[in-house]
Motif scaffolding. Structure first.
Motif, mmCIF file in Angstrom:
data_model
loop_
_atom_site.group_PDB
_atom_site.id
_atom_site.type_symbol
_atom_site.label_atom_id
_atom_site.label_comp_id
_atom_site.label_asym_id
_atom_site.label_seq_id
_atom_site.Cartn_x
_atom_site.Cartn_y
_atom_site.Cartn_z
ATOM 1 N N PRO A 39 0.871 -1.451 -0.097
ATOM 2 C CA PRO A 39 0.313 -0.223 0.197
ATOM 3 C C PRO A 39 0.980 1.032 0.001
ATOM 4 C CG PRO A 39 0.063 -0.735 2.417
ATOM 5 C CD PRO A 39 0.807 -1.488 1.533
ATOM 6 N N LEU A 40 0.493 2.183 -0.780
ATOM 7 C CA LEU A 40 1.126 3.849 -0.872
ATOM 8 C C LEU A 40 0.805 4.335 0.681
ATOM 9 C CD1 LEU A 40 2.504 5.731 -1.482
ATOM 10 C CD2 LEU A 40 0.100 6.779 -2.754
ATOM 11 N N VAL A 41 1.713 5.042 1.517
ATOM 12 C CA VAL A 41 1.782 5.241 2.995
ATOM 13 C C VAL A 41 1.079 6.901 3.317
ATOM 14 C CG1 VAL A 41 2.210 4.941 5.460
ATOM 15 C CG2 VAL A 41 2.376 3.040 4.463
ATOM 16 N N TYR A 96 1.252 16.986 5.424
ATOM 17 C CA TYR A 96 0.492 15.027 5.547
ATOM 18 C C TYR A 96 1.905 14.718 4.498
ATOM 19 C CZ TYR A 96 -4.430 16.590 5.406
ATOM 20 O OH TYR A 96 -5.233 16.689 5.958
ATOM 21 N N PHE A 97 3.019 14.154 4.719
ATOM 22 C CA PHE A 97 4.034 13.632 3.863
ATOM 23 C C PHE A 97 3.336 11.854 3.195
ATOM 24 C CE2 PHE A 97 4.635 15.321 8.415
ATOM 25 C CZ PHE A 97 5.691 16.263 7.800
ATOM 26 N N ILE A 98 3.810 11.551 2.268
ATOM 27 C CA ILE A 98 3.938 10.453 2.081
ATOM 28 C C ILE A 98 5.040 9.335 1.871
ATOM 29 C CG2 ILE A 98 4.865 11.158 -0.652
ATOM 30 C CD1 ILE A 98 2.894 10.287 -2.463
ATOM 31 N N ASN A 99 5.402 8.297 1.588
ATOM 32 C CA ASN A 99 6.311 7.341 2.600
ATOM 33 C C ASN A 99 6.627 6.797 1.267
ATOM 34 O OD1 ASN A 99 5.833 8.530 5.061
ATOM 35 N ND2 ASN A 99 4.696 6.830 5.726
ATOM 36 N N VAL A 100 7.862 6.838 0.634
ATOM 37 C CA VAL A 100 8.330 6.523 0.084
ATOM 38 C C VAL A 100 9.909 5.651 0.689
ATOM 39 C CG1 VAL A 100 9.274 6.237 -2.475
ATOM 40 C CG2 VAL A 100 7.273 8.193 -1.599
ATOM 41 N N GLU A 122 11.667 6.564 2.988
ATOM 42 C CA GLU A 122 11.844 8.154 3.249
ATOM 43 C C GLU A 122 10.214 8.782 3.569
ATOM 44 O OE1 GLU A 122 13.955 11.073 0.738
ATOM 45 O OE2 GLU A 122 14.736 9.102 -0.847
ATOM 46 N N SER A 123 10.243 9.976 3.895
ATOM 47 C CA SER A 123 9.145 10.753 4.299
ATOM 48 C C SER A 123 8.993 11.892 3.573
ATOM 49 C CB SER A 123 8.070 10.580 5.140
ATOM 50 O OG SER A 123 8.386 8.874 6.344
ATOM 51 N N LEU A 124 8.408 12.141 2.459
ATOM 52 C CA LEU A 124 8.162 13.396 1.752
ATOM 53 C C LEU A 124 7.059 14.495 2.053
ATOM 54 C CD1 LEU A 124 9.604 11.927 -2.367
ATOM 55 C CD2 LEU A 124 10.794 12.975 0.170
ATOM 56 N N ALA A 125 6.858 15.653 2.600
ATOM 57 C CA ALA A 125 5.656 16.700 2.495
ATOM 58 C C ALA A 125 5.173 16.677 1.318
ATOM 59 C CB ALA A 125 6.500 17.307 3.322
ATOM 60 N N ILE A 126 3.902 17.019 1.688
ATOM 61 C CA ILE A 126 2.598 17.061 0.647
ATOM 62 C C ILE A 126 1.630 17.587 1.109
ATOM 63 C CG2 ILE A 126 1.791 14.594 1.048
ATOM 64 C CD1 ILE A 126 1.417 14.628 -1.938
ATOM 65 N N ASP A 127 1.217 18.341 -0.111
ATOM 66 C CA ASP A 127 0.178 19.268 0.432
ATOM 67 C C ASP A 127 -1.119 17.939 0.324
ATOM 68 O OD1 ASP A 127 -0.621 19.729 -2.039
ATOM 69 O OD2 ASP A 127 0.527 22.350 -1.473
ATOM 70 N N LEU A 128 -2.755 19.027 0.781
ATOM 71 C CA LEU A 128 -3.240 18.164 -0.113
ATOM 72 C C LEU A 128 -3.582 17.788 -1.542
ATOM 73 C CD1 LEU A 128 -5.945 18.754 2.718
ATOM 74 C CD2 LEU A 128 -5.418 16.860 1.842
ATOM 75 N N SER A 129 -3.561 19.216 -2.205
ATOM 76 C CA SER A 129 -3.772 19.789 -3.382
ATOM 77 C C SER A 129 -2.684 18.289 -4.771
ATOM 78 C CB SER A 129 -3.525 20.776 -3.857
ATOM 79 O OG SER A 129 -2.490 21.219 -3.364
ATOM 80 N N GLU A 130 -1.714 18.353 -3.829
ATOM 81 C CA GLU A 130 -0.167 17.807 -4.557
ATOM 82 C C GLU A 130 -0.674 16.175 -4.729
ATOM 83 O OE1 GLU A 130 3.178 17.036 -6.545
ATOM 84 O OE2 GLU A 130 1.616 18.950 -6.400
#
Length: 83
Positions: free
Chosen positions: A3-5, A14-18, A21-29
Motif C-alpha cells: 500500500p501507499l502510506v 501530510y507526508f507520502i512515504n516512499v 523516506e517521508s516526503l512532505a506533501i499538501d492536499l492538492s499534491e
C-alpha cells in the motif's frame, strides 16, 4: 503490491512515504499524485497513518482527496491508543 502510506502529523502536515523516506506533501499534491498512481495501478491501496494527537478532520480531508480520484481501498493505521 504494497500500500501507499500517507502519514499525518498533529499539525495537519501530510507526508507520502516512499521506501524509507517521508516526503512532505499538501492536499492538492496528494490528490494529483494519487490520480497518477491510481491510473498506473487501479488496485492500489492507500493507508493513512496517524496517532491519537491527530485531529480526525486532517485524516478525513486526506481520505476524501484520494477517494475523489476513484481509489476505494483505503485504510487507517493508528497509534497511541494502547491501554
Amino acid at each position: 503490491n504494497e500500500p501507499l502510506v500517507i502519514s499525518i502529523d498533529k499539525n495537519g502536515n501530510y507526508f507520502i512515504n516512499v521506501g524509507e523516506e517521508s516526503l512532505a506533501i499538501d492536499l492538492s499534491e496528494l490528490k494529483r499524485k494519487s490520480q497518477v498512481i491510481f491510473e498506473a495501478n487501479p488496485e492500489i491501496e492507500i493507508v493513512f497513518q496517524s496517532d491519537k494527537d491527530v485531529a480526525f478532520d486532517f485524516v478525513a480531508k486526506a481520505m476524501a482527496s484520494v477517494q475523489s480520484v476513484g481509489i476505494t481501498k483505503v485504510g487507517i493505521v493508528t497509534s497511541g491508543y494502547e491501554n
